[in-house]
Write an enzyme that holds these catalytic residues in place. Structure first.
Site, short mmCIF file in Angstrom:
data_model
loop_
_atom_site.label_atom_id
_atom_site.label_comp_id
_atom_site.label_asym_id
_atom_site.label_seq_id
_atom_site.Cartn_x
_atom_site.Cartn_y
_atom_site.Cartn_z
N ASN A 23 40.29 -33.77 74.17
CA ASN A 23 38.99 -33.32 73.63
C ASN A 23 38.07 -34.51 73.69
OD1 ASN A 23 40.15 -30.93 72.97
ND2 ASN A 23 39.98 -31.17 70.75
N GLY A 24 36.85 -34.30 74.15
CA GLY A 24 35.88 -35.39 74.18
C GLY A 24 35.34 -35.62 75.57
N CYS B 68 36.61 -27.60 72.33
CA CYS B 68 38.00 -27.72 72.76
C CYS B 68 38.92 -27.86 71.54
CB CYS B 68 38.17 -28.95 73.62
SG CYS B 68 37.06 -28.99 75.02
N GLU C 245 21.78 -15.80 68.38
CA GLU C 245 23.07 -16.32 68.83
C GLU C 245 24.12 -15.23 69.06
OE1 GLU C 245 25.08 -19.06 66.14
OE2 GLU C 245 24.19 -18.06 64.43
N LYS D 104 20.43 -16.39 63.66
CA LYS D 104 21.56 -15.44 63.59
C LYS D 104 21.40 -14.37 64.65
CE LYS D 104 23.91 -17.12 61.86
NZ LYS D 104 23.80 -18.39 61.27
N TRP E 142 36.51 -25.99 76.45
CA TRP E 142 35.11 -25.55 76.49
C TRP E 142 34.47 -26.45 77.54
CZ3 TRP E 142 30.14 -27.50 75.26
CH2 TRP E 142 29.16 -26.53 75.01
N HIS F 87 -2.48 -19.03 65.56
CA HIS F 87 -2.79 -20.23 66.34
C HIS F 87 -2.09 -20.21 67.70
CE1 HIS F 87 -4.98 -21.90 62.99
NE2 HIS F 87 -3.95 -21.61 62.19
N GLU G 219 16.48 -19.35 60.00
CA GLU G 219 17.91 -19.04 59.99
C GLU G 219 18.16 -17.60 60.45
OE1 GLU G 219 20.59 -20.38 60.04
OE2 GLU G 219 22.03 -18.89 59.37
N ARG H 170 36.87 -21.42 67.64
CA ARG H 170 36.02 -22.59 67.90
C ARG H 170 35.24 -22.46 69.20
NH1 ARG H 170 38.23 -27.28 64.95
NH2 ARG H 170 37.27 -28.61 66.48
N LYS I 299 32.34 -23.11 67.70
CA LYS I 299 32.22 -23.19 66.24
C LYS I 299 32.03 -24.63 65.77
CE LYS I 299 32.39 -21.55 62.05
NZ LYS I 299 31.15 -20.89 61.60
#
Ligand code: F6R
Length: 607
Positions: free
Chosen positions: A100-101, A2, A491, A488, A74, A507, A484, A27, A602
């Site tokens: 926000n929160g 948010c 996502e 990438k 969000w 294994h 990493e 974001r 973000k």
């Protein structure tokens, strides 16, 4: 996640709010809204789901106001609907609130005070604005007192950055903060509020940071801060944000991610210039080095991509500084803390400096009295302010949700710090390591890879666009880069990708290999190159489409991507670039929104 914007006292308030929300789009959000009012008693509330462009169209050209608040949401409590979008309002349409929160005890408060109130959303935020109204009407309080009374009832575990407006005081914004980031911007003839300075750089570059528990009254010509004990704060010094508003533009690039991948050679040069003197010796605050030297173990704490950069850092600190180093996922560390050494030192890695999972750990270790350093891209971010020391990434704003240049900058800064520590103790692995020259080679090597990016586009079209899974494999730091690289890809292309330690395949994991499954081997370390190649062969025998990313000196005929040689500790800075580009092109070739992948944000400011 948010985002919050607010403006008190500017006739262009609507445009400032909409532009600010657009700057916060990166974001991640799923709905947005604004509330504006003017001194003539006119006010407007407009909310839309989807892109800010929808909100902008709905606002049109006719709506005016001098003060207002805006929000990108969000979803956490309640689905993605116009009703659940912020600003929320009290049932008598007097108070408007963005948040926000997360409010932990909103259900209890609703049951206790608001059983006869009419609610229009399923959010925790609406409970707060209705409570303000409850105290204003039932206990005859003014807006400020009603808001303060409401805040006093919120569970201490709650996180919030609030902006409240009262129709009866049209040019005033009441602001409260606990755990969620919030800044007050000092404008000319107006003041602004934002959760991220990037949103307001068109209005001001001077901001006041807020502490948890601060309550602020923002008017066009004044900013009054009250701390958590109710005392007026007289001397809060503003800080200057040294970013040009144009740094946040895409320029001619189709997506921020490609721009940010391309910027990496320059970030390496910038870091070299910022931190290394003419002789290539790192110039790091002596107090920081002293503090780390007193530690018997380093604990790197981070999330996602930053965690992956931390894994690479372990090798740098253990080799050059010879300090045992552990790397931990922040969300796990916070609630499942390992047995600490006698004298731990903490390093927080965070692009945004706002990640709630990392902050939870920082709050706890601060309480325990341990020292910490934050390595971040955002000066004055929460993690930076609350830890003892900060080293900046100097990467410029990273807008694309998928982190690229922050990852390589984090590794470079870890190398600089490790060298500084090793130099101080005359450790051969540090003194004999010409980091300045190596960062120069890295920058040139990165440039070669990005200049040949079309090769990755072709690989993406040939093997990835139609794949439903893909694997990266490697050993040691190549394994860390595999993690990493897979993150990438998954996502932004939504292909199920994983990074594996190549020796572990046999294994269990090798059962996943089918005809045509892409398996990318990362091979940059001479002591494990042969083993990883054998593991790759084992997947080929089971039908995989094997692809190699190899350093020049270890390459063989038939390898796919050859990256230039650099010191073996720094190869992740180069081997990750083809993986970033492969993810970018696969997302692009699948017609996806590269910069705004679904479900992601973000800056992750909730736990
Ligand atoms: C992935 C990505 C995330 C972040 C993570 C931590 O591309 O960007 O995994 O790395 O959310 O964020 P920061 O680094 O801001 O603490």
């Amino acid at each position: 996640m948010c985002g919050i914007v607010g403006v008190a006292g500017n006739k262009d308030a609507v445009n400032i709010l909409i532009n600010g929300l657009q700057k916060l789009e990166y974001r991640g959000y799923d709905s947005a809204g604004i509330y504006v009012s003017d001194k003539d008693g006119q006010d407007h509330l407009i909310k839309r789901t989807g892109a800010i462009a929808n909100l902008k169209n709905a606002v049109g050209d006719d709506i005016r106001g001098t003060s207002g608040i805006g929000h990108t949401r969000w979803a956490t409590h309640g689905g993605v609907t116009v009703e659940n979008a912020h600003p929320h309002f009290s049932q008598d349409n007097r108070f408007y609130l963005v948040h926000n929160g997360v409010i932990e005890n909103y259900e209890e408060l609703k049951a206790k005070y608001l059983s006869d109130f009419t609610f229009t959303s399923q959010t925790d935020t609406e409970v707060v604005v209705q409570l303000v109204d409850y105290f204003a009407t039932k206990e005859n309080m003014n807006a400020k007192d009603a808001f303060l009374k409401t805040l006093s009832l919120l569970d201490s575990g709650s996180s919030y950055a609030f902006q409240l407006m009262d129709r009866e005081e049209p040019d005033t914004i009441y602001v409260a903060k606990n755990k969620s980031p919030l800044l007050i911007g000092i404008g000319k003839d107006c003041n602004v509020v934002c959760s991220d300075s990037l949103a307001m750089l068109n209005v001001t570059h001077d901001f006041l940071e807020l502490d948890d528990g601060d309550f602020v009254t923002v008017r066009p010509d004044s900013i009054e801060i009250q701390d958590k004990n109710g005392n007026l704060v007289e001397n809060r010094k503003p800080f200057h944000v040294d970013i040009d508003a144009s740094d946040t533009d895409k320029g001619t690039y189709p997506y921020y991610m490609l721009k940010e991948i391309d910027e990496q050679p320059n970030v390496m040069r910038k870091l070299s210039a910022e931190y290394l003197n003419a002789d290539g010796i790192p110039e790091i605050e002596p107090e920081l080095l002293k503090s780390i030297k007193q530690a018997d173990r380093l604990y790197i704490v981070a999330a996602g991509t930053s965690y992956h950069a931390g894994l690479v850092g372990k090798n740098l600190f253990e080799t050059m500084a010879q300090i045992p180093t552990e790397v931990h996922v922040a969300s796990e560390f916070a609630y499942n803390m390992p047995l600490l050494s006698k004298n731990p030192f903490f390093i927080f890695l965070s692009q945004s400096g706002e990640t709630a999972d990392s902050r939870e750990v920082l709050v706890n270790i601060n309480k325990a009295g341990y020292k910490s350093l934050t390595i971040t891209n955002v000066a004055n971010s929460t993690l930076s302010r609350e830890s003892n020391y900060t080293l900046l990434l100097h990467a410029g704003p990273e807008i694309s949700v998928a982190s690229t240049k922050a990852y390589t900058a984090q590794i470079a800064v870890e190398a600089i710090l490790a060298k500084a520590l090793g130099e101080a103790d005359q450790i051969k692995e540090a003194t004999e390591f010409n980091l300045k020259q190596q960062l120069g080679l890295v920058a040139t090597g990165m440039q070669t890879i990005v200049d040949e990016k079309e090769v990755l586009n072709k690989l993406s079209k040939d093997y990835f666009v139609d794949a439903n899974k893909a694997f990266y494999i490697g050993r040691g730091i190549d394994y860390f880069v595999s993690l990493e690289s897979a993150l990438k890809l998954k996502e932004i292309s939504y292909i199920h990708a994983e990074g594996f330690a190549s020796g572990e395949l046999k294994h269990g994991t090798i059962a996943l290999i089918e005809n045509g499954t892409p398996v990318i081997g990362i091979i940059t370390q001479s002591n494990t190159a042969g083993l990883t190649r054998s593991n790759l062969e084992e997947t080929i025998a089971r039908g995989s489409k094997a692809i190699t990313i190899v350093t020049k000196s270890l390459s063989k005929d038939g390898d796919d991507i050859i990256v230039p040689d650099v010191n073996s500790m720094l190869t992740p800075l180069l081997s990750v670039i083809p993986a970033q580009l492969l993810a970018y092109y696969t997302s692009l070739n699948k017609g996806l929104d590269v910069d705004h992948p679904r479900n992601l944000a973000k800056s992750v400011t909730v736990q």
